[in-house]
Design a protein around this motif. Structure first.
Motif, mmCIF file in Angstrom:
data_model
loop_
_atom_site.group_PDB
_atom_site.id
_atom_site.type_symbol
_atom_site.label_atom_id
_atom_site.label_comp_id
_atom_site.label_asym_id
_atom_site.label_seq_id
_atom_site.Cartn_x
_atom_site.Cartn_y
_atom_site.Cartn_z
ATOM 1 N N PRO C 81 0.801 -1.219 0.000
ATOM 2 C CA PRO C 81 0.000 0.000 0.000
ATOM 3 C C PRO C 81 0.840 1.278 0.000
ATOM 4 O O PRO C 81 0.502 2.254 -0.662
ATOM 5 C CB PRO C 81 -0.809 -0.108 1.278
ATOM 6 C CG PRO C 81 -0.869 -1.556 1.573
ATOM 7 C CD PRO C 81 0.416 -2.144 1.071
ATOM 8 N N THR C 264 6.330 0.446 9.097
ATOM 9 C CA THR C 264 4.872 0.378 9.102
ATOM 10 C C THR C 264 4.351 -0.998 9.518
ATOM 11 O O THR C 264 3.272 -1.094 10.086
ATOM 12 C CB THR C 264 4.301 0.715 7.705
ATOM 13 O OG1 THR C 264 4.890 -0.158 6.752
ATOM 14 C CG2 THR C 264 4.592 2.140 7.322
ATOM 15 N N VAL C 265 5.106 -2.065 9.251
ATOM 16 C CA VAL C 265 4.670 -3.403 9.665
ATOM 17 C C VAL C 265 4.881 -3.566 11.177
ATOM 18 O O VAL C 265 4.007 -4.038 11.903
ATOM 19 C CB VAL C 265 5.428 -4.498 8.893
ATOM 20 C CG1 VAL C 265 5.056 -5.878 9.417
ATOM 21 C CG2 VAL C 265 5.125 -4.410 7.411
ATOM 22 N N VAL C 268 2.383 -1.616 13.691
ATOM 23 C CA VAL C 268 1.061 -2.238 13.828
ATOM 24 C C VAL C 268 1.154 -3.498 14.693
ATOM 25 O O VAL C 268 0.328 -3.727 15.584
ATOM 26 C CB VAL C 268 0.495 -2.598 12.432
ATOM 27 C CG1 VAL C 268 -0.764 -3.411 12.561
ATOM 28 C CG2 VAL C 268 0.237 -1.345 11.637
ATOM 29 N N GLN C 272 -0.708 -4.081 18.314
ATOM 30 C CA GLN C 272 -1.630 -5.195 18.524
ATOM 31 C C GLN C 272 -1.183 -6.054 19.711
ATOM 32 O O GLN C 272 -2.006 -6.524 20.492
ATOM 33 C CB GLN C 272 -1.729 -6.042 17.242
ATOM 34 C CG GLN C 272 -2.593 -7.293 17.355
ATOM 35 C CD GLN C 272 -4.046 -7.001 17.697
ATOM 36 O OE1 GLN C 272 -4.558 -5.921 17.399
ATOM 37 N NE2 GLN C 272 -4.702 -7.939 18.362
ATOM 38 N N THR C 290 1.123 3.965 8.929
ATOM 39 C CA THR C 290 0.156 4.536 7.999
ATOM 40 C C THR C 290 -1.110 4.910 8.773
ATOM 41 O O THR C 290 -1.503 4.185 9.683
ATOM 42 C CB THR C 290 -0.204 3.532 6.895
ATOM 43 O OG1 THR C 290 -0.907 2.439 7.486
ATOM 44 C CG2 THR C 290 1.029 3.010 6.202
ATOM 45 N N LYS C 292 -4.281 4.688 8.102
ATOM 46 C CA LYS C 292 -5.358 3.711 8.109
ATOM 47 C C LYS C 292 -4.990 2.491 8.950
ATOM 48 O O LYS C 292 -5.828 1.903 9.631
ATOM 49 C CB LYS C 292 -5.677 3.276 6.673
ATOM 50 C CG LYS C 292 -6.953 2.500 6.531
ATOM 51 C CD LYS C 292 -7.475 2.608 5.108
ATOM 52 C CE LYS C 292 -8.724 1.770 4.920
ATOM 53 N NZ LYS C 292 -8.454 0.337 4.939
ATOM 54 N N GLY C 293 -3.717 2.087 8.898
ATOM 55 C CA GLY C 293 -3.288 0.936 9.682
ATOM 56 C C GLY C 293 -3.312 1.231 11.168
ATOM 57 O O GLY C 293 -3.505 0.327 11.988
ATOM 58 N N VAL C 295 -5.178 3.837 12.834
ATOM 59 C CA VAL C 295 -6.278 4.635 13.395
ATOM 60 C C VAL C 295 -6.923 3.949 14.599
ATOM 61 O O VAL C 295 -7.242 4.587 15.605
ATOM 62 C CB VAL C 295 -7.319 4.992 12.297
ATOM 63 C CG1 VAL C 295 -7.910 3.748 11.658
ATOM 64 C CG2 VAL C 295 -8.420 5.865 12.847
ATOM 65 N N ASP C 296 -7.074 2.632 14.505
ATOM 66 C CA ASP C 296 -7.715 1.897 15.588
ATOM 67 C C ASP C 296 -6.893 1.970 16.879
ATOM 68 O O ASP C 296 -7.449 2.016 17.971
ATOM 69 C CB ASP C 296 -7.871 0.431 15.148
ATOM 70 C CG ASP C 296 -9.147 -0.187 15.655
ATOM 71 O OD1 ASP C 296 -10.210 0.214 15.157
ATOM 72 O OD2 ASP C 296 -9.067 -1.046 16.552
ATOM 73 N N TYR C 297 -5.577 1.972 16.727
ATOM 74 C CA TYR C 297 -4.704 1.970 17.907
ATOM 75 C C TYR C 297 -4.503 3.381 18.452
ATOM 76 O O TYR C 297 -4.202 3.557 19.626
ATOM 77 C CB TYR C 297 -3.353 1.327 17.567
ATOM 78 C CG TYR C 297 -3.493 -0.084 17.048
ATOM 79 C CD1 TYR C 297 -3.879 -1.111 17.898
ATOM 80 C CD2 TYR C 297 -3.281 -0.384 15.708
ATOM 81 C CE1 TYR C 297 -4.035 -2.404 17.432
ATOM 82 C CE2 TYR C 297 -3.436 -1.675 15.230
ATOM 83 C CZ TYR C 297 -3.813 -2.683 16.086
ATOM 84 O OH TYR C 297 -3.975 -3.962 15.613
#
Lengths: 337, 347, 379
Positions: C81, C264-265, C268, C272, C290, C292-293, C295-297
């Motif tokens: 991406p 970026t890997v 995330v 998690q 990123t 989008k990757g 936002v949840d965190y």
């Protein structure tokens, strides 16, 4: 002195028992390793660490059970990592688009895994081609399909239903759900191999295909069934992979086939076919996961990790070969006496 | 004479005829497709590029062919490529001139292969299992030796050897290395008792042992050979990319095995030819090059190579089955006594 | 957009089918075509476009006429991406300037596989190659050969060796990123005190090693004196390995306050792991990620802030530089200046030492701005 005479006998009996049962050897090794590592790093045995490590090991155990069945029939499935990757990504994309509710998406994923396994099994049995060739091909082909589906995108946690990834470490009575799933699958497949005619046929096909044929076993049908089951279990592992990591890439699970085969081999399933148990394969996955975690928690220099990991696999499989040879030797001696 | 020896003398020629014809047709088809797809395909530059990009895989495929013929496999070669680069670079940084360092690296390769061979023949472990372990071990040793260091300063003659072509011709130096090795392997495998013994081991280890073939030591030597050649491939890779890093060669084993199987070598052992594997090297190189020139993106390239591998095995299998059916029909219900045995030897 | 991609996609399939049916007469050519069914439903819009050979052949002629150039973008890895978003920027620049751009590259980030794409582009005689190097020196000989053939070479994201490119477009200067990483760690550790650890990509990753070194240099300042350095671990940009490393970090350092993951890997995976270990609020994750990757965190509290440069602009600038090199308006020598109308508020960029151009400072994302950037960054 009776003591000096008795001790080698005792030792011999212990190693004998260990050598006879790969499962016992592994359990002993796991306990021993946990004890040693927790001396150096007490936090190794903390609940939160074990929860996360065993949950990941469960994924490898489930894929390893399928691989073990394939190996028992004297075949191999190299495509399982691409099955895991394809299913994980497909389920993620389905959930991102909101096409299906979560359980339906999981079923879809498992169904696709089964389908991929059936493709392998069909090509292998219909055209009578060695499984290593076919699955080497489908390893690339299935991965190519993931790339096409992905189209340069990844599935992020924010694409998935709220709390989706938390399922991986949820526990029931203190046991991670993933571990329970793995234990249930070990039990089902174990019973299938142990107690049913199909199970005996799997071992028969692997140990002597010609004799199996004479006995009227339809070995190609058994092989097809075994690959289908391996695909199904790969599908389940794929669904779990997506849940565990939460972020799914097109390259997810690339290269894990070596870890899965290593788990199976360390678990005592012979590459020559016809022997081994699924309990062994699952324990092999657990053992490798714990070793890996232990090496990291002990804070050994990063450069050394892979060398030690490789050495451990070599020692584990060599030790088994030597133990079983020694047993054979002892048995021969006893017989001679 | 023992049965395996008889077979080994007749079998390669008989199977050569079929398998290699197929590969030649494939290659010609690809060449035609290449010229149709891009006017750059036949340029000298393109030829140099497409050959040099597969030379490491190509030379490793030669000993792998023999190992698979004996019924073993060596998965550790890609890690030996990394280890060889790591050792070579480290020795060079330590001040050792490359002409002295290179033989040492080849010896390291031999030692690695010897470890594989020892565990397979003495401890009696399956080659797949042993080399799965050394796959991790050799890569790990490369990590230990190099760590995060990337060695990227090499003498000019060395990088020229890896990347350059002879004078102004489109022939890469590395192609010459491969050609010499392939010729030696071809002569030894198909023209000497040694090659026949290798085939005999693959047919039946017991039968070979009883007919006086030194099974264990021959298998051992093949692993040593594989280690040495993998180290040579590691040296070539370091030269071609003027780079030694701990992940050199990652993922190459699958390509090597793919080439060998595409070359018609039976994964169950006992059957295979060096010319078939050499043809397969070029089929793969040209296929990848054609796909790239056509702008087919990488995900389809993986699928294409996978399909090629599967179909290359299915097609002759179907042909064999069709031929067998045809033979049965022709012979009617009463086959002459001798024909079955003759057919068996040829197939 | 989608229409042309689908057409190219089908063209790609057709060529695959042709090649395969040429291989063996009994190969059913419907096999690859049947795979089009699931693919056509999937979002194929960003499948990297193929290079029709005819179009590439006419490259040298069209480039002189317009302000654009026929360029090939070769990222470290396709289907990634990050690089696809950068490519969108390059496509936008090509559209604005009247040139064309296509993206090809290996499916795994591996220099061995990247070099043949450089050679193919050279053979095809494109106007410019825009490349993120998998290995700085490994791609250098092929790039030098391309430059000798008259092709302009622009590096972006990850630099080829000096001398193997005309201009390198750096996303942000190394010292700036190192300082940014140190500052975010300092922000997140309670009163800038406590243990921090780094989860990097591969051991030999050039970018990450440079950033980590710059971060350590920054941390020599007295402001960071209470931060304790627990060391660097390597996740190889593999989600599984990164996860295992992050899990072990939490166990090995019970008092860990911040994990800095400049990849970026890794970022995330670390976020998690912190969530799964229920350490949210006691261990924080930051680094480069990123929108989008992450936002949840960000909203979940595992990673209150992290950084990244504008990747679309990076691709845009790389193409614009390639076009100016091809047009001869810049040569790539130190001290030259040039403007790109839609970037940097129209202010000029200056080519610095080693022919490097810096895009600008990275953005810092937090819960107040992340939603807006998820939309605008597109990944």
């Amino acid at each position: 002195m009776p003591k000096t005479q008795g001790q080698p006998g005792m030792l011999g009996r212990v190693t004998g028992a260990l050598g006879r049962s790969r499962e016992l050897t592994l359990v002993a090794l796991i306990v021993l390793m946990c004890a040693i590592v927790s001396l150096g790093a007490p936090q190794f045995l903390s609940i939160s660490n074990l929860d996360q490590v065993t949950a990941m090991a469960a994924i490898f155990a489930i894929a390893g059970i399928g691989e073990a069945m394939v190996v028992m029939t004297k075949n191999i499935d190299l495509s399982v990592e691409s099955t895991i990757g394809l299913v994980a990504f497909l389920v993620g994309v389905t959930l991102r688009q909101g096409d299906l509710p979560v359980p339906a998406a999981w079923l879809l994923g498992i169904g696709v895994g089964l389908l991929l396994g059936m493709v392998n099994g069909a090509v292998i049995t219909v055209f009578r081609i060695p499984s290593i060739v076919v699955t080497l091909g489908t390893l690339s082909i299935f991965r190519g399909l993931v790339f096409i589906i992905a189209g340069g995108k990844e599935v992020n946690l924010s694409d998935l239903p709220a709390g989706y990834a938390n399922l991986a470490t949820d526990t029931v009575l203190g046991v991670p759900v993933f571990v329970i799933v793995a234990v249930v699958i070990v039990a089902i497949v174990g019973l299938l191999l142990w107690k049913t005619r199909f199970g005996r046929q799997v071992y028969a096909v692997g140990s002597n295909a010609e004799a199996a044929a004479i006995l009227g076993i339809r070995s190609r049908l058994v092989t097809f069934a075994v690959f289908s089951i391996a695909g199904l279990l790969g599908g389940i592992a794929g669904v779990m992979w997506g849940i565990y990591f939460g972020t799914i890439y097109a390259t997810s699970a690339s290269g894990v086939v070596l870890q899965i085969v290593a788990a199976v081999v360390v678990g005592g399933v012979s590459i020559a076919g016809g022997t081994g148990t699924v309990v062994g394969a699952a324990l092999g996955a657990l053992f490798l996961a714990l070793i890996n975690n232990a090496l990291l928690v002990l804070q050994l220099p990063q450069e050394l990790l892979q060398a030690i990991y490789g050495a451990v696999i070599l020692v584990a499989v060599s030790a088994d070969a030597l133990l079983s040879r020694r047993n054979k030797g002892q048995a021969a001696q006893e017989a001679a006496r | 004479m023992t049965a395996p020896a008889v077979r080994s003398r007749r079998l390669p020629l008989a199977s050569l005829a079929r398998w290699e014809t197929l590969l030649v047709i494939l290659l010609v088809g690809l060449l035609v497709a290449g010229t149709q797809l891009s006017r750059f395909f036949l340029s000298a530059n393109n030829f140099a590029n497409l050959t040099s990009s597969v030379m490491e895989v190509a030379i490793m495929a030669l000993p792998m062919t023999l190992i698979i013929i004996t019924g073993d496999i060596d998965l550790s070669v890609e890690s030996m490529v990394g280890l060889a680069g790591a050792v070579l670079g480290t020795l060079m940084l330590a001040g050792l001139p490359l002409p002295l360092a290179i033989p040492i690296v080849l010896i390291v390769g031999g030692l690695g292969g010897w470890l594989n061979g020892l565990l397979v023949t003495r401890a009696g472990l399956p080659a797949l299992v042993v080399t799965l372990g050394t796959l991790a071990l050799f890569r790990g040793l490369a990590n230990v030796i190099l760590g995060p260091t990337v060695i990227s300063v090499w003498p000019d003659w060395f990088t020229e050897f890896g990347f350059g072509t002879i004078a102004k011709s489109p022939i890469p130096y590395t192609l010459v290395v491969f050609a010499v090795l392939a010729a030696v392997f071809w002569l030894v495998t198909h023209g000497t008792w040694l090659g026949r013994q290798v085939v005999a081991i693959g047919k039946s280890k017991d039968a070979a042992r009883y007919s006086g073939v030194p099974v264990a030591s021959l298998r051992n030597w093949l692993f040593i050979l594989s280690g040495v050649v993998a180290a040579l491939a590691g040296i070539i890779l370091a030269a071609r990319f003027s780079s030694a890093r701990n992940d050199n060669g990652t993922g190459m084993t699958l390509t090597v095995v793919t080439v060998v199987l595409l070359g018609g070598v039976d994964i169950n052992g006992g059957k295979g030819s060096i010319p078939g594997v050499v043809l397969a090297v070029f089929v793969l190189a040209v296929l990848q090059n054609v796909l790239r020139l056509a702008g087919v993106s990488s995900e389809f390239q993986g699928i294409a190579v996978g399909l090629l591998l599967v179909f290359s095995v299915i097609v002759p299998q179907l042909a064999r089955q069709a031929k067998a059916a045809l033979d049965r029909a022709r012979r009617g219900r009463r086959p002459p006594a001798g024909s079955m045995a003759a057919g068996e030897i040829n197939v | 957009m989608t229409g042309t991609s689908v057409r190219r996609f089908v063209a790609g399939l057709a060529t695959t089918a042709i090649v395969l049916s040429a291989c063996s007469s009994s190969t059913p050519s419907s096999a690859p075509a049947s795979q089009a069914a699931p693919a056509s439903q999937a979002p194929v819009a960003s499948v990297p476009a193929s290079v029709p050979a005819s179009q590439a052949a006419s490259a040298p002629a069209s480039q002189a006429a317009s302000g654009g150039v026929t360029a090939v973008v070769i990222p470290k890895q396709i289907n990634n991406p990050y690089f696809d978003v950068a490519f969108k920027g390059a496509q936008k620049a090509a559209a604005d300037l009247g040139g064309t751009v296509t993206q090809v590259g290996p499916s795994a980030a591996d220099a061995t596989q990247q070099v043949p794409f450089i050679q193919t582009a050279t053979t095809q005689g494109v106007g410019a190659i825009i490349i993120s190097a998998d290995d700085a020196t490994a791609v250098a000989p092929a790039l030098k050969a391309a430059m000798q053939a008259g092709i302009k070479v622009v590096g972006y994201d990850s630099s080829p060796a000096v001398g193997a490119y005309n201009v390198f477009v750096n996303q942000a200067d190394t010292a700036g990123i190192g300082k940014g990483l140190a500052n975010m760690a300092c922000d997140l550790a309670p009163s800038c005190t406590g243990e921090i650890a780094v989860l990097s990509a591969a051991q030999s990753a050039t970018n990450q090693n440079a950033w980590i070194a710059a971060m350590q240099t920054t941390m020599k300042d007295a402001k960071y004196s209470k931060l304790v350095w627990d060391g660097v671990v390597y996740g190889n940009d593999d989600p599984q390995v990164s996860t295992q490393q992050a899990q072990a970090l939490l166990q090995a350092h019970p008092n860990l306050k911040v994990i800095v993951a400049p990849t970026t890997v890794g970022i995330v995976a670390a976020a998690q792991v912190v969530r799964a270990a229920k350490k949210t609020g006691s261990v924080f994750v930051t680094g480069l990620g990123t929108p989008k990757g992450m936002v949840d965190y960000v909203k979940g509290g595992e990673s209150p802030e992290f950084a990244l440069w504008n990747v679309t602009d990076l691709g845009y600038l790389a193409y614009a530089v390639a076009a100016q090199l091809a047009a001869g308006t810049i040569k790539g020598t130190e001290g030259e200046t040039f403007t790109v109308p839609s970037l940097n508020n129209g202010q000029p960029y200056t080519i610095g030492k080693d022919s490097v151009v810096v895009l600008g400072p990275p953005f810092v994302f937090n819960k107040d701005n992340i939603d807006q950037y998820v939309a605008s960054f597109g990944f």
